[in-house]
Design a protein around this motif. Structure first.
Motif, short mmCIF file in Angstrom:
data_model
loop_
_atom_site.label_atom_id
_atom_site.label_comp_id
_atom_site.label_asym_id
_atom_site.label_seq_id
_atom_site.Cartn_x
_atom_site.Cartn_y
_atom_site.Cartn_z
N THR A 31 0.51 -12.79 5.82
CA THR A 31 -1.12 -12.08 4.93
C THR A 31 -1.17 -11.75 3.88
OG1 THR A 31 -0.88 -10.58 7.24
CG2 THR A 31 -2.54 -9.58 5.68
N LYS A 32 -2.67 -11.62 3.61
CA LYS A 32 -2.99 -12.13 2.15
C LYS A 32 -2.49 -10.86 1.30
CE LYS A 32 -6.62 -15.53 2.17
NZ LYS A 32 -7.40 -15.90 0.96
N SER A 83 2.93 -18.45 8.26
CA SER A 83 1.64 -18.03 7.78
C SER A 83 2.05 -16.47 7.48
CB SER A 83 0.30 -17.80 8.83
OG SER A 83 0.50 -17.48 9.45
N ASN A 137 -7.25 -15.00 6.24
CA ASN A 137 -6.96 -13.88 5.21
C ASN A 137 -5.16 -14.03 5.91
OD1 ASN A 137 -9.29 -12.30 5.19
ND2 ASN A 137 -8.51 -11.80 7.22
N VAL A 138 -5.07 -15.30 5.35
CA VAL A 138 -3.87 -15.46 5.27
C VAL A 138 -3.24 -16.77 4.34
CG1 VAL A 138 -2.80 -14.15 8.24
CG2 VAL A 138 -3.67 -17.03 7.29
N ALA A 187 -9.58 -15.14 10.78
CA ALA A 187 -8.52 -14.84 10.65
C ALA A 187 -7.35 -16.22 10.55
CB ALA A 187 -7.76 -14.62 12.18
N ALA A 205 0.73 -9.55 1.46
CA ALA A 205 1.55 -8.41 2.17
C ALA A 205 2.89 -9.71 1.53
CB ALA A 205 1.63 -9.11 3.45
#
Length: 282
Positions: free
Chosen positions: A32-33, A30, A11-12, A8, A35
């Motif tokens: 999300t990658k 944070s 992914n950020v 998790a 986004a």
């Protein structure tokens, strides 16, 4: 569970806010990658945004993602750091009462600067503008001179015979020396002369604790320990463009003032220069 948490986190990207007198409406730490990310920055009450920097993955991307208090990143590809600060809007020049201005390009407001004709133009602000006591303060002027004349007063608070003076900034000679004066109730004063020219400059008096610094742009021209000395007060108005209430030898200022700022706290050189750059000082 440990492996799930690790995935998790991978992914950020982290979002870090370094804010002074500024609030970010987006409280997420944070994103999300890949986004998008949007933040609305608001200066705290009584303050005004003056500096915002945004980096992503260590690269400064401010120019492409920030405008008018809004950070908008289409695709987040690295850790985001938002650094923003706000200061009190110190420019009180628009509050001045104007005398003798002709409302022309050479006498009056012109493109957000107040132009003085060097003949009879002047402006005033209330007598208590410089009621600093022994506390911290900043007085900043961003201005230029139309020419190097015999002598010109940019700022003075003084009665007609100059016995009731507080803070002054003027050019004394054709050589272009700029003079800084600060008068104290114990009879002492700061009286310093420095070379100057007709270019646009920021001139500032800054008191922090027992120390007063005199600035031209980012340079500290003089530092003096004044202890707990109290800055004098005056019943005369603070005057821009001539010798206070004096009716003779007024040394009328010919040039333009872009900013006249006054605070009851000590500004840093970074803050002074941020304001100066906003008004065209390089």
């Amino acid at each position: 569970n440990i492996s799930i948490i690790a995935v998790a986190r991978e992914n950020v990207w982290a979002v870090t806010n370094n804010l002074i007198n500024v609030t970010n409406a987006n409280t997420a730490k944070s994103v999300t990658k890949g986004a998008s990310y949007t933040a609305v920055l608001t200066a705290d009450g009584g303050y005004e945004l003056y500096s915002v920097t945004v980096t992503m993955g260590g690269t400064d991307i401010t120019a492409t993602v920030y405008s008018d208090g809004i950070v908008s990143i289409a695709e987040v590809t690295g850790n985001v750091v938002i650094t923003a600060s706000a200061i009190v809007d110190i420019n009180i020049l628009p509050e001045a009462t104007l005398y003798n201005f002709d409302n022309t390009a050479t006498s009056g407001w012109n493109d957000n600067e107040l132009v003085f004709d060097g003949v009879d133009d002047y402006a005033t602000l209330p007598a208590d503008t410089f009621d600093f006591g022994s506390g911290d303060f900043t007085v900043q002027l961003v201005c230029d001179f139309a020419a190097l004349g015999v002598g010109e007063v940019v700022l003075a608070q003084s009665n007609a015979n100059h016995t009731d003076s507080t803070i002054q900034l003027f050019r004394l000679t054709a050589e272009g020396n700029i003079v800084y004066h600060v008068y104290f109730t114990d009879g002492t004063k700061i009286d310093k002369y420095f070379a100057c020219d007709t270019n646009l400059h920021s001139f500032a008096f800054v008191r922090s604790g027992s120390s007063i610094k005199l600035y031209r742009d980012k340079d500290v021209l003089w530092t003096q320990d004044v202890g707990t000395s109290v800055v004098k007060t005056s019943t005369s108005p603070v005057t821009l463009g001539k010798w206070g209430d004096a009716t003779t030898n007024s040394m009328q200022f010919g040039g333009a003032i872009k900013c006249f700022g006054v605070t009851k706290f000590a500004m840093t050189v970074e803050q002074l220069m941020e304001i100066a750059r906003n008004y065209g000082v390089e």
